[in-house]
Design a protein around this motif. Structure first.
Motif, PDB file in Angstrom:
ATOM      1  N   GLU A   1      -3.990  -6.675   2.598  1.00  8.63           N
ATOM      2  CA  GLU A   1      -3.035  -7.739   2.291  1.00  8.63           C
ATOM      3  C   GLU A   1      -2.474  -8.340   3.572  1.00  8.63           C
ATOM      4  O   GLU A   1      -2.292  -9.554   3.677  1.00  8.63           O
ATOM      5  CB  GLU A   1      -1.910  -7.204   1.415  1.00  8.63           C
ATOM      6  N   GLY A   2      -2.207  -7.506   4.575  1.00  8.28           N
ATOM      7  CA  GLY A   2      -1.717  -7.997   5.860  1.00  8.28           C
ATOM      8  C   GLY A   2      -2.748  -8.880   6.550  1.00  8.28           C
ATOM      9  O   GLY A   2      -2.415  -9.928   7.107  1.00  8.28           O
TER      10      GLY A   2
ATOM     11  N   MET B   1      -5.967   4.788  -0.749  1.00  9.15           N
ATOM     12  CA  MET B   1      -6.333   3.503  -1.332  1.00  9.15           C
ATOM     13  C   MET B   1      -5.169   2.507  -1.231  1.00  9.15           C
ATOM     14  O   MET B   1      -5.367   1.335  -0.878  1.00  9.15           O
ATOM     15  CB  MET B   1      -6.744   3.693  -2.793  1.00  9.15           C
ATOM     16  N   VAL B   2      -3.957   2.976  -1.503  1.00  8.22           N
ATOM     17  CA  VAL B   2      -2.781   2.109  -1.407  1.00  8.22           C
ATOM     18  C   VAL B   2      -2.591   1.636   0.035  1.00  8.22           C
ATOM     19  O   VAL B   2      -2.317   0.447   0.274  1.00  8.22           O
ATOM     20  CB  VAL B   2      -1.517   2.829  -1.938  1.00  8.22           C
ATOM     21  N   GLU B   3      -2.742   2.530   1.003  1.00  2.10           N
ATOM     22  CA  GLU B   3      -2.597   2.144   2.406  1.00  2.10           C
ATOM     23  C   GLU B   3      -3.651   1.117   2.807  1.00  2.10           C
ATOM     24  O   GLU B   3      -3.357   0.154   3.517  1.00  2.10           O
ATOM     25  CB  GLU B   3      -2.675   3.373   3.314  1.00  2.10           C
ATOM     26  N   ARG B   4      -4.870   1.317   2.347  1.00  2.00           N
ATOM     27  CA  ARG B   4      -5.939   0.357   2.651  1.00  2.00           C
ATOM     28  C   ARG B   4      -5.625  -1.013   2.053  1.00  2.00           C
ATOM     29  O   ARG B   4      -5.873  -2.046   2.676  1.00  2.00           O
ATOM     30  CB  ARG B   4      -7.275   0.864   2.125  1.00  2.00           C
TER      31      ARG B   4
ATOM     32  N   LYS C   1      -2.819 -12.226   4.786  1.00  2.00           N
ATOM     33  CA  LYS C   1      -1.685 -13.062   5.192  1.00  2.00           C
ATOM     34  C   LYS C   1      -1.913 -13.653   6.576  1.00  2.00           C
ATOM     35  O   LYS C   1      -1.595 -14.824   6.825  1.00  2.00           O
ATOM     36  CB  LYS C   1      -0.390 -12.248   5.173  1.00  2.00           C
ATOM     37  N   GLY C   2      -2.459 -12.847   7.487  1.00  2.00           N
ATOM     38  CA  GLY C   2      -2.747 -13.336   8.834  1.00  2.00           C
ATOM     39  C   GLY C   2      -3.787 -14.439   8.830  1.00  2.00           C
ATOM     40  O   GLY C   2      -3.647 -15.447   9.529  1.00  2.00           O
ATOM     41  N   GLU C   3      -4.825 -14.254   8.035  1.00  2.00           N
ATOM     42  CA  GLU C   3      -5.855 -15.290   7.939  1.00  2.00           C
ATOM     43  C   GLU C   3      -5.290 -16.577   7.355  1.00  2.00           C
ATOM     44  O   GLU C   3      -5.633 -17.673   7.792  1.00  2.00           O
ATOM     45  CB  GLU C   3      -7.030 -14.783   7.095  1.00  2.00           C
TER      46      GLU C   3
END
Length: 85
Positions: A56-57, A48-51, A60-62
């Motif tokens: 979040e990445g 869940m943390v990795e997802r 940020k990209g969007e």
């Protein structure tokens, strides 16, 4: 989802953890009838943390695209080559 009162956690922690590892079903712990905490299997929590990090990445990209902070492939290659020196 299974719900248990905090008293059960205090008295039967080993059994609750064994059940959790067997079923992989999160357990909601309540105090005074209100949600207080979740018990999750370690593997499920780490996944869940990795997802969340991936999401979040992407966010940020969007946002970078909306802000116009983009570059073409050649600009990206130039920037990467400077970092890799």
């Amino acid at each position: 989802m299974r719900t248990e009162v905090v008293t059960t956690l205090k008295r039967q922690a080993t059994k609750l953890l064994a059940d959790l590892h067997e079923t992989k079903e999160p357990i909601l712990i309540t105090e005074h009838g209100q949600p207080s905490a979740y018990l999750l299997d370690v593997t499920d929590y780490e996944l869940m943390v990795e997802r969340m990090k991936i999401l979040e990445g992407i966010t940020k990209g969007e946002q970078a695209i909306r802000d116009g902070r983009v570059m073409d492939m050649e600009q990206a290659k130039d920037k990467m080559s400077k970092w890799l020196k």
